[in-house]
Design an enzyme around this catalytic site. Structure first.
Site, PDB file in Angstrom:
ATOM      1  N   ASP A 322      34.456  50.188  35.202  1.00 47.32           N
ATOM      2  CA  ASP A 322      34.820  48.977  35.923  1.00 47.32           C
ATOM      3  C   ASP A 322      36.347  49.031  36.069  1.00 47.32           C
ATOM      4  O   ASP A 322      37.010  49.790  35.365  1.00 47.32           O
ATOM      5  CB  ASP A 322      34.377  47.761  35.111  1.00 47.32           C
ATOM      6  CG  ASP A 322      34.830  46.457  35.731  1.00 47.32           C
ATOM      7  OD1 ASP A 322      34.697  46.309  36.954  1.00 47.32           O
ATOM      8  OD2 ASP A 322      35.345  45.600  34.994  1.00 47.32           O
ATOM      9  N   ASP A 515      33.887  45.411  30.822  1.00 52.06           N
ATOM     10  CA  ASP A 515      34.285  44.335  29.911  1.00 52.06           C
ATOM     11  C   ASP A 515      33.798  42.964  30.349  1.00 52.06           C
ATOM     12  O   ASP A 515      33.801  42.027  29.558  1.00 52.06           O
ATOM     13  CB  ASP A 515      35.811  44.290  29.775  1.00 52.06           C
ATOM     14  CG  ASP A 515      36.461  43.613  30.973  1.00 52.06           C
ATOM     15  OD1 ASP A 515      36.112  43.991  32.110  1.00 52.06           O
ATOM     16  OD2 ASP A 515      37.290  42.711  30.778  1.00 52.06           O
ATOM     17  N   ASP A 519      29.245  42.931  34.061  1.00 48.21           N
ATOM     18  CA  ASP A 519      28.991  44.326  33.717  1.00 48.21           C
ATOM     19  C   ASP A 519      27.778  44.487  32.806  1.00 48.21           C
ATOM     20  O   ASP A 519      27.300  45.603  32.610  1.00 48.21           O
ATOM     21  CB  ASP A 519      30.213  44.940  33.013  1.00 48.21           C
ATOM     22  CG  ASP A 519      31.426  45.007  33.919  1.00 48.21           C
ATOM     23  OD1 ASP A 519      31.241  45.218  35.129  1.00 48.21           O
ATOM     24  OD2 ASP A 519      32.552  44.827  33.425  1.00 48.21           O
TER      25      ASP A 519
END
Length: 622
Positions: A322, A515, A519
């Protein structure tokens, strides 16, 4: 050493002195027999007891049974010294194993020491009272004095201090904490008095989640451990029956052929065969290797939820990231207001009011830039559109605040921004009034982290983000990430990960590092989910298989190195133990080996394998 280990060591030393003394001093035969038996029972009574209990419980085939049969058989044949020696050296091997487990548990127990015993709160008289952390509700002000552990996650409302986070992150440098800083439980307050407003209950705090992860890690076994368990289940009965056949069949065949049957020789060979065949080296060293690997990783600030994830991490060839909060700091700042057709302060006020109900980092940066209390009574009918932005009624006007997709969705002509950053467009009653530029900073070690991943054998690094293409491409270019997919909604990330999983080879593993709460679905889907723990969302940490406690992407490469070292040691032990045993079993069956060879094949191999296994604890230089 604990009391049990000290007691066992004392028994070993006394038995060893008696054993050596009986070898050096010539005594009358009856005295020698009595002392030999006394030495044998001193060192082996617990093994004999366990063997008898196993038989009574119909759980016959284990190492205690093998040792009992082999040593009692040797003594019955008159080989007192060899029977005692086998039991003595077996107990020495067991002591080494116990000591090694204790050493690997040390890291885990140090981590367990982060559990707070109490929380300080002020009573009505202003006096500090110690209460059970479980009794503290969200929003309570707790006081943490210098030298005390922070018992519950919260926000500092008064005081300045430095915190020792080494038990959580593996980092020795203390961290500063001041008013409005988020602090996590398990840290030790070093200098000043802190007043903290709790944001979680104790059961949901960082320290509780970490302890839960560690306590449950051993229940999630790797394929190697599962194989060894199945192997021992079938292997032990097989060698017992093989030893029985070796003791009976050759003498019977010899008897039928009219040759001296030599029963004692074949029984001795069978007993030697039993000692050699004991699978202790495998049964003990393989789980110990993984246990030590998890302990070493935890000491480095990497929490692994089970040895199966450690094994999968060692085979990882693709790492997907990410962007926000993972490769960037996730600390957004307003860096410009462009094309404003109304006053810039008014534009910022409308954006902040519309985003005031959102928890997104972008929303927080707008509120921080606005810097004034938001009058919620002026705001009505707030609707958040995932991946687009927010629509709200402010002072009876429809205000749209979001990205390019939101403007396109409602057919509003907008002006693009040529600067790199996150663009927040604002429209009032379908009329475009300007945009705000928000920038994020790349984490200090992010570029080095990508380079390290290449060094440890990662084939491809990929970044998935909901951010606009220009920002995503700039970050990927700066970090040397191989591929980037931008402007993705949460479900698009899952779909893209599915595509990547289908393209890779079966033995190759794919890891995702994230995080945010969006996600969590991806972390649950991939082979290895890695969450940034210190600042990450609860959902991401819950869904992940591995948690990096200090949010440093450099730890990803370190975790892979730890996993690879652990697997390398596991396979070294498997090949070494099985190889030596096969050779010694063949020698024993043909009468070339004796009990001393059996002692090496069992105890010697076990000690070597155990000492090799505890090397996985040493992760500092990785």
């Amino acid at each position: 050493m604990n009391k049990k280990q000290k007691k066992m060591l004392t028994r070993i030393i006394i038995a060893l002195i008696l054993f050596i003394g009986l070898k050096l001093v010539h005594l009358p035969e009856m005295v020698n027999v009595i002392l030999s038996l006394a030495t044998y029972f001193l060192i082996g009574y617990d093994i004999l007891t366990k063997a008898v209990k196993g038989i009574l419980k119909k759980q016959v085939f284990d190492e205690n049974f093998l040792m009992a049969v082999a040593t009692v058989g040797a003594i019955a044949l008159g080989d007192y010294s060899e029977g005692t020696a086998v039991m003595l050296f077996y107990q020495i091997g067991e002591w080494f194993q116990s000591y090694a487990v204790g050493k690997s548990r040390k890291n885990i127990s140090e981590l367990m020491d982060i559990r707070p015993d109490y929380a300080n709160i002020e009573n009505e008289n202003g006096e500090l009272v110690q209460v059970d952390p479980d009794e503290v509700e969200i929003g309570t002000i707790i006081i943490v004095k210098p030298g005390e552990k922070i018992p519950i996650d919260g926000i500092v409302v008064e005081g300045n201090s430095t915190l020792n986070t080494s038990a959580l992150t593996g980092e020795s440098l203390p961290r500063d904490a001041s008013i409005n800083d988020e602090v996590i439980s398990g840290c030790i307050n070093l200098t000043g008095l802190l007043k903290i407003k709790t944001t979680h209950e104790f059961g949901e705090s960082t320290v509780s989640k970490i302890l839960d992860m560690v306590e449950n890690a051993s229940s999630k076994k790797s394929r190697s451990e599962a194989f060894i368990s199945r192997f021992a289940h079938y292997y032990t009965p097989a060698v017992v029956y093989s030893a029985l056949a070796l003791a009976i069949l050759p003498p019977i065949v010899s008897l039928l052929m009219g040759i001296d049957s030599n029963w004692s020789e074949w029984i001795y060979r069978a007993l030697t065969f039993l000692v050699i065949s004991c699978p202790c080296a495998l049964v003990i060293s393989i789980p110990l290797s993984f246990f030590a690997g998890i302990g070493g990783a935890s000491n480095a600030g990497v929490l692994v939820k089970g040895s199966n994830y450690l094994e999968a991490l060692a085979s990882t060839k693709y790492v997907v990231f990410d962007k926000t909060g993972t490769m960037t700091q996730g600390v957004f700042e307003v860096s410009g207001i462009h094309h404003a057709s109304i006053e810039k302060d008014k534009l910022l006020e409308l954006a902040a009011m519309a985003e005031s109900y959102s928890t997104h980092p972008i929303s927080k940066s707008l509120l921080q830039a606005y810097g004034k209390p938001v009058d919620k009574e002026r705001i009505k009918n707030v609707e958040e559109i995932s991946g687009h932005g927010v629509i709200a009624q402010i002072d009876d006007k429809e205000v749209l605040v979001g990205n390019d997709k939101l403007m396109k969705k409602y057919g509003i002509e907008y002006k693009p921004c040529h600067d790199v950053g996150t663009i927040v467009h604002i429209a009032i009653d379908q009329k475009y009034v300007g945009h705000i530029l928000i920038s994020d900073k790349i984490k200090p070690h992010a570029k080095e982290a990508i380079a390290r991943l290449k060094e440890v054998g990662i084939k491809e690094t990929i970044m998935l983000t909901g951010d606009v293409r220009t920002v995503a491409n700039k970050v990927a270019s700066d970090l040397n990430i191989d591929k980037v997919y931008s402007e993705l909604l949460p479900q698009d990330k899952v779909n893209k990960v599915e595509e990547l999983l289908e393209k890779k080879q079966e033995k190759e593993k794919l890891a995702f590092v994230g995080d945010g709460i969006n996600d969590a679905p991806v972390l649950s889907r991939v082979d290895v989910g890695i969450a940034m723990g210190a600042l990450g969302s609860d959902a991401a940490i819950e869904a992940a298989d591995i948690v990096l406690m200090d949010d440093d992407p450099l730890k990803i490469a370190k975790a892979i190195k730890i996993a690879k070292k652990c697997l390398r040691i596991v396979y070294e032990n498997i090949y070494f133990a099985i190889g030596v045993k096969i050779i010694c079993l063949i020698l024993s069956a043909f009468g070339i080996g004796n009990m001393w060879l059996a002692i090496f094949a069992d105890v010697g191999v076990m000690v070597i394998a155990v000492l090799n296994a505890i090397r996985t604890l040493n992760v500092k230089k990785l």
